[in-house]
Design a protein around this motif. Sequence first.
Motif, short mmCIF file in Angstrom:
data_model
loop_
_atom_site.label_atom_id
_atom_site.label_comp_id
_atom_site.label_asym_id
_atom_site.label_seq_id
_atom_site.Cartn_x
_atom_site.Cartn_y
_atom_site.Cartn_z
N LEU A 153 68.71 143.96 33.89
CA LEU A 153 69.92 143.82 34.71
C LEU A 153 71.05 143.16 33.94
N GLN A 154 72.27 143.50 34.29
CA GLN A 154 73.42 142.74 33.82
C GLN A 154 73.53 141.46 34.66
N ARG A 155 74.34 140.55 34.22
CA ARG A 155 74.57 139.34 35.01
C ARG A 155 75.09 139.72 36.40
N GLY A 156 74.53 139.08 37.40
CA GLY A 156 74.93 139.39 38.76
C GLY A 156 74.27 140.62 39.35
N GLY A 157 73.37 141.24 38.59
CA GLY A 157 72.70 142.44 39.07
C GLY A 157 71.61 142.13 40.08
N ALA A 158 71.04 143.19 40.66
CA ALA A 158 70.00 143.03 41.68
C ALA A 158 68.78 143.87 41.34
N ALA A 159 67.61 143.26 41.46
CA ALA A 159 66.33 143.96 41.30
C ALA A 159 65.72 144.13 42.67
N VAL A 160 65.31 145.36 42.99
CA VAL A 160 64.80 145.67 44.33
C VAL A 160 63.34 146.11 44.23
N ILE A 161 62.47 145.39 44.91
CA ILE A 161 61.05 145.73 44.94
C ILE A 161 60.82 146.70 46.09
N VAL A 162 60.53 147.95 45.76
CA VAL A 162 60.32 148.99 46.77
C VAL A 162 58.84 149.36 46.86
N GLY A 163 58.20 149.53 45.69
CA GLY A 163 56.77 149.80 45.67
C GLY A 163 55.98 148.59 46.14
N LEU A 164 54.91 148.83 46.89
CA LEU A 164 54.13 147.74 47.45
C LEU A 164 52.91 147.47 46.58
N PRO A 165 52.79 146.26 46.01
CA PRO A 165 51.66 145.94 45.14
C PRO A 165 50.40 145.64 45.94
N PRO A 166 49.25 145.58 45.28
CA PRO A 166 48.02 145.17 45.96
C PRO A 166 48.15 143.76 46.53
N GLN A 167 47.31 143.47 47.51
CA GLN A 167 47.30 142.13 48.09
C GLN A 167 46.93 141.09 47.04
N ASP A 168 47.55 139.91 47.18
CA ASP A 168 47.20 138.74 46.34
C ASP A 168 47.38 139.00 44.86
N ARG A 169 48.46 139.71 44.49
CA ARG A 169 48.77 139.94 43.09
C ARG A 169 50.16 139.38 42.81
N PRO A 170 50.26 138.12 42.36
CA PRO A 170 51.57 137.50 42.11
C PRO A 170 52.29 138.17 40.93
N VAL A 171 53.62 138.03 40.94
CA VAL A 171 54.45 138.63 39.90
C VAL A 171 55.08 137.51 39.07
N PRO A 172 54.93 137.52 37.73
CA PRO A 172 55.55 136.49 36.90
C PRO A 172 57.05 136.74 36.73
N ILE A 173 57.88 135.84 37.20
CA ILE A 173 59.34 135.98 37.12
C ILE A 173 59.92 134.71 36.49
N ASP A 174 60.85 134.86 35.56
CA ASP A 174 61.55 133.72 34.97
C ASP A 174 62.64 133.29 35.95
N ALA A 175 62.31 132.34 36.81
CA ALA A 175 63.24 131.93 37.87
C ALA A 175 64.50 131.28 37.30
N LEU A 176 64.39 130.55 36.19
CA LEU A 176 65.56 129.89 35.60
C LEU A 176 66.57 130.93 35.13
N ALA A 177 66.10 131.98 34.43
CA ALA A 177 67.00 133.02 33.96
C ALA A 177 67.64 133.75 35.14
N LEU A 178 66.86 133.94 36.20
CA LEU A 178 67.37 134.61 37.39
C LEU A 178 68.54 133.82 37.98
N ALA A 179 68.34 132.49 38.08
CA ALA A 179 69.38 131.64 38.67
C ALA A 179 70.58 131.50 37.76
#
Length: 363
Positions: free
Chosen positions: A271-297
């Motif tokens: 994404l470019q700065r200010g962009g949006a990522a949209v989760i549409v596909g549904l993952p299996p239950q109890d499968r966390p996603v690793p996200i760099d929250a600091l970079a996101l913010a």
Amino acid sequence: MATTRAAVYDGDARLTVRDVELREPGRGEVLVRIGASGVCGSDRHVLDGDWQMPQPTIMGHEGAGVVEAVGPGVRSLEPGDHVIMTWFYPCGTCSACRQGRTWVCTGSRSEECLLPDGSTPMQLDGAVAYPYLAVGSMSERVVVAEQAAVRVPKELPFDVAALIGCSIATGVGAVVNDAEVKPGRSALVIGAGGVGLSIIMGLKLAGASPIIAADVTDESLELARQFGATHTVPSGADLAEQVRSIVPDGVDVAFEAIGRPETIALMPAALQRGGAAVIVGLPPQDRPVPIDALALAEEGKSLLGSNYGSTVPARDFPMLGWLYLDGKLPIDELITNRCSLDEVNDAFDLMRSGARGRSVIVF
């Protein structure tokens, strides 16, 4: 009780087609003869053990057909109406429904595979059977809540109408309702299966450009171009670099249409700065996603969850049907395999093999 042939899940990934007892519609319910049922990834999640559902389960949730009978109190439908089923019927009375946000209704019992009164209309060998998401469209006939059946134009083919009930509404809705994509915005779509291609159709309809599709198979990428992708790239760990070779600053919006934690995690870097990522596909239950929250913010990026494309079925199903009939949504080109109910396991095998497009059971 009448008898209907249906695809039954009892814990084995191979469905069995059996005779199931179906009662008459009760108050606020309708009996629908199914014309077509989509074979969707959400069904496969159940068969492959990713999601737990009550058993035995009558599979299928993408369905379209003709109303044959209505129960007491039904006012919006009558016999002969052509309808699309929604797999998340709204209760109509909770706070979300009163605000018009039916996709986050808190009173629906569809995810329990139950009708509004807590019952199911089906029995198997004298015991309770559960129509998947209170639809169970892989059956010759179903009984559903009145609000789960939406009248659509009779000119709409059943196979096309069935896909509107889930993948088309989910994909187009993610673009129009959730991401609110404007003309000229750049976009990435990860996964060119049924929902991914629906997202691409929605992006083309919204005037997005460029539209970049990522997938692991050449066949799927070829199909993505047919549906409106301007660029295609192989999906992999270097996805962000490939995207930035096309759009140097990154895309305005990215959609993940597979439901894999690994590919969901790839979106923010593309994404470019200010962009949006949209989760549409549904993952299996109890499968966390690793996200760099600091970079996101720090970069002002958004991570959005898209549930059913924020669809309001009573409003959106007829609209999507007319867009197809007007030649603006080539939904029929999405269907690459039409099969009978007895061939349902072959259709799921095609999906697991990565075959392009969508399978539809035609009754």
